[in-house]
Motif scaffolding. Structure first.
Motif, short mmCIF file in Angstrom:
data_model
loop_
_atom_site.label_atom_id
_atom_site.label_comp_id
_atom_site.label_asym_id
_atom_site.label_seq_id
_atom_site.Cartn_x
_atom_site.Cartn_y
_atom_site.Cartn_z
N SER A 129 -22.35 -68.66 106.91
CA SER A 129 -21.96 -69.80 107.75
C SER A 129 -23.14 -70.18 108.64
O SER A 129 -23.99 -69.34 108.95
CB SER A 129 -20.75 -69.47 108.61
OG SER A 129 -21.15 -68.73 109.73
N ILE A 130 -23.17 -71.46 109.05
CA ILE A 130 -24.33 -71.95 109.78
C ILE A 130 -24.50 -71.25 111.13
O ILE A 130 -25.62 -70.94 111.53
CB ILE A 130 -24.20 -73.47 109.98
CG1 ILE A 130 -24.36 -74.15 108.62
CG2 ILE A 130 -25.26 -73.99 110.94
CD1 ILE A 130 -24.58 -75.61 108.70
N MET A 131 -23.40 -70.96 111.80
CA MET A 131 -23.52 -70.30 113.11
C MET A 131 -24.20 -68.93 112.95
O MET A 131 -25.05 -68.55 113.74
CB MET A 131 -22.14 -70.13 113.76
CG MET A 131 -21.53 -71.42 114.27
SD MET A 131 -22.72 -72.54 114.98
CE MET A 131 -22.95 -71.83 116.58
N ASN A 132 -23.80 -68.20 111.91
CA ASN A 132 -24.43 -66.91 111.64
C ASN A 132 -25.93 -67.07 111.42
O ASN A 132 -26.74 -66.34 111.99
CB ASN A 132 -23.85 -66.30 110.36
CG ASN A 132 -22.59 -65.53 110.63
OD1 ASN A 132 -22.16 -65.45 111.77
ND2 ASN A 132 -21.99 -65.01 109.58
N CYS A 179 -26.24 -73.81 104.69
CA CYS A 179 -25.64 -75.11 104.38
C CYS A 179 -25.09 -75.09 102.97
O CYS A 179 -23.94 -75.43 102.73
CB CYS A 179 -26.67 -76.23 104.48
SG CYS A 179 -27.12 -76.62 106.16
N PHE A 180 -25.94 -74.65 102.05
CA PHE A 180 -25.56 -74.63 100.64
C PHE A 180 -24.32 -73.78 100.42
O PHE A 180 -23.33 -74.21 99.84
CB PHE A 180 -26.76 -74.09 99.84
CG PHE A 180 -26.53 -74.02 98.37
CD1 PHE A 180 -26.44 -75.18 97.62
CD2 PHE A 180 -26.44 -72.80 97.74
CE1 PHE A 180 -26.24 -75.11 96.26
CE2 PHE A 180 -26.25 -72.72 96.38
CZ PHE A 180 -26.14 -73.88 95.64
N ARG A 181 -24.37 -72.55 100.94
CA ARG A 181 -23.28 -71.62 100.67
C ARG A 181 -22.01 -71.98 101.42
O ARG A 181 -20.91 -71.86 100.91
CB ARG A 181 -23.70 -70.19 101.02
CG ARG A 181 -24.72 -69.63 100.06
CD ARG A 181 -25.16 -68.23 100.44
NE ARG A 181 -24.13 -67.23 100.23
CZ ARG A 181 -24.27 -65.96 100.58
NH1 ARG A 181 -25.37 -65.56 101.17
NH2 ARG A 181 -23.32 -65.10 100.35
N GLU A 182 -22.17 -72.46 102.68
CA GLU A 182 -20.96 -72.77 103.45
C GLU A 182 -20.30 -74.03 102.90
O GLU A 182 -19.08 -74.10 102.77
CB GLU A 182 -21.29 -72.95 104.93
CG GLU A 182 -20.05 -72.82 105.80
CD GLU A 182 -20.28 -73.17 107.25
OE1 GLU A 182 -21.42 -73.08 107.71
OE2 GLU A 182 -19.30 -73.55 107.90
N LEU A 183 -21.12 -75.03 102.56
CA LEU A 183 -20.56 -76.30 102.10
C LEU A 183 -19.84 -76.13 100.77
O LEU A 183 -18.71 -76.55 100.60
CB LEU A 183 -21.67 -77.34 101.98
CG LEU A 183 -21.21 -78.76 101.69
CD1 LEU A 183 -20.38 -79.29 102.85
CD2 LEU A 183 -22.39 -79.68 101.45
N GLY A 235 -19.16 -73.15 99.20
CA GLY A 235 -18.31 -71.98 99.08
C GLY A 235 -17.07 -72.04 99.95
O GLY A 235 -16.10 -71.34 99.73
N ASN A 236 -17.13 -72.89 101.00
CA ASN A 236 -16.03 -72.91 101.95
C ASN A 236 -15.56 -74.34 102.24
O ASN A 236 -14.52 -74.56 102.84
CB ASN A 236 -16.48 -72.23 103.25
CG ASN A 236 -15.34 -71.57 103.97
OD1 ASN A 236 -14.22 -71.57 103.48
ND2 ASN A 236 -15.61 -71.04 105.14
N GLY A 237 -16.37 -75.32 101.83
CA GLY A 237 -16.02 -76.71 102.08
C GLY A 237 -16.22 -77.15 103.51
O GLY A 237 -15.80 -78.23 103.91
N THR A 238 -16.89 -76.32 104.33
CA THR A 238 -17.09 -76.70 105.74
C THR A 238 -18.57 -76.67 106.09
O THR A 238 -19.40 -76.14 105.35
CB THR A 238 -16.39 -75.70 106.68
OG1 THR A 238 -16.90 -74.40 106.42
CG2 THR A 238 -14.89 -75.72 106.45
#
Lengths: 204, 194
Positions: A33-36, A146-150, A152-155
């Protein structure tokens, strides 16, 4: 001191993750996630800059035989400070990064820059090197995040971006996704570097 | 504490929560020392040994730190213990088992900066493991690392001769390979002990 050259090295030609291939563990582990990613990137940048400054100041005092041990103690000191600060002021990020904050001690980027740069260069250049290498690391983390959160999680940063009908590719936020996306990113970097080198040759 | 808990810890450390494939600890040596099966096994064995020892020593050090009210010194103390331990193991091997010492060569001092070793020490504290659980977690975690690096080296020896896009030369193809093995290891995640 060549600021522009150092900036380019940290970000692209000598990027710590994509070209020097250092600090893989944290890169793959926390980029869900981006915050991480932001928390980790900034922490590493601060620690890297401070440890580069101190090690550069001490470079004539530290005997060559025990230099690695000295570097690690300096780094561990700063890591402890950042760890305590994060726990006090940003407990959410500290909790989600978990064991990877104290593990910055053994992050090869920091020891690697101490050994390869700070122990041979002036204080100013070492500080800049810390900042630029830190930025290079953070940028890579953010791209992966960005890639993984977008996908993988849609957010993005916790906010829903993808339409409701999108089924998240859960695979990407799992460990597998870390391996695959970092592999693809490094491949893209090698491709781009090879291409720009080819262009330079043709221009000559 | 029963045999069942120890078994659960062991299975978790080797398969379901493998240090490499599930927790991303120790990736650097995993990628760096996996070009040949022989060296990979040597590295894995050395890491297992140091992880077991480090778990035991870190447990004691942590108890002392807590007694002295110095809990915040944990990271610094652990890394020093590990560095000293690796140095000690190196001297011991050099004197008493020189064949193993030469076989491990440069990889031995590098274990200090293996995040799996510091990671296991920190995780033991986080999980509140007692002494025996800590040591078991350390050793089985190391065995998990050994299994992972062995499998990975075996696949990697093959990919050396395979055809793949030029941009994927070296690390990218290794990472993709690692990802696929990690995918296989995900299959263990449904595993339950009793």
């Amino acid at each position: 001191m060549n600021v522009k050259k150092q900036f380019k090295e940290g970000l692209i030609t000598q990027n710590p993750v994509l070209v020097q291939l250092l600090g893989m563990c944290s890169t793959m582990a926390i980029t869900t996630s981006i915050m991480n990613g932001l928390g980790m990137g900034v922490s590493v940048m601060i620690i890297l800059t401070l440890s580069n400054i101190i090690i550069s100041l001490l470079r004539k005092v530290i005997p060559n035989e025990v230099r690695i041990a000295c570097f690690i103690v300096v780094i561990a000191g700063f890591v402890t400070c950042v760890d305590l600060l994060l726990q006090a002021y940003l407990p959410d990020i500290a909790a989600s990064l978990g064991v990877f904050i104290p593990l910055i001690v053994v992050n090869c980027i920091i020891l690697g820059r101490a050994e390869a740069f700070a122990s041979k260069n002036s204080v100013g250049a070492s500080a800049l090197d810390g900042i630029f290498q830190g930025i290079g690391y953070t940028v890579v983390l953010l791209i992966l995040c960005c890639f993984r959160e977008l996908l993988g999680n849609g957010t993005l940063a916790g906010r829903q971006i993808m339409p409701e009908s999108y089924t998240p590719a859960l695979l990407l936020v799992l460990p597998v996704g870390g391996f695959l996306s970092l592999g693809a990113l490094i491949a893209a970097m090698q491709w781009a570097l090879a291409k720009s080198e080819k262009k330079k040759k043709e221009a000559k | 504490m029963s045999v069942t808990t120890l078994l659960a810890i062991s299975l978790g450390a080797i398969l379901t929560n493998n240090f490499i494939f599930a927790q991303f600890l120790g990736i650097c040596p995993f990628l760096g020392v996996s070009k040949k099966i022989d060296t990979a096994i040597g590295m894995g064995a050395a890491v297992t040994f140091v992880m077991g020892l480090a778990s035991a020593f870190a447990y004691g050090v942590n108890k002392i730190l807590i007694a002295l009210d110095l809990g915040y010194m944990q990271t610094v103390a652990f890394i020093l213990v590990i560095a000293a331990l690796v140095q000690f193991v190196e001297m011991f091997l050099k004197k008493f088992i020189p064949t193993l010492y030469t076989a491990l060569g440069v990889y031995l001092p590098l274990i200090t900066t293996n995040c799996a070793v510091l990671g296991v020490a920190l995780l033991n504290v986080q999980n509140n493991y007692n002494f025996i659980e800590s040591v078991v977690y350390g050793i089985t975690g190391g065995l998990g690392f050994l299994l992972a690096i062995f499998l990975f080296a075996a696949v990697r020896e093959q990919t050396e001769f395979s055809e793949h896009p030029k941009a994927f030369d070296g690390f990218p193809i290794a990472l993709i390979t690692g990802g696929l093995i990690a995918l296989a290891f995900m299959g263990f995640s449904g595993l339950k002990v009793w």
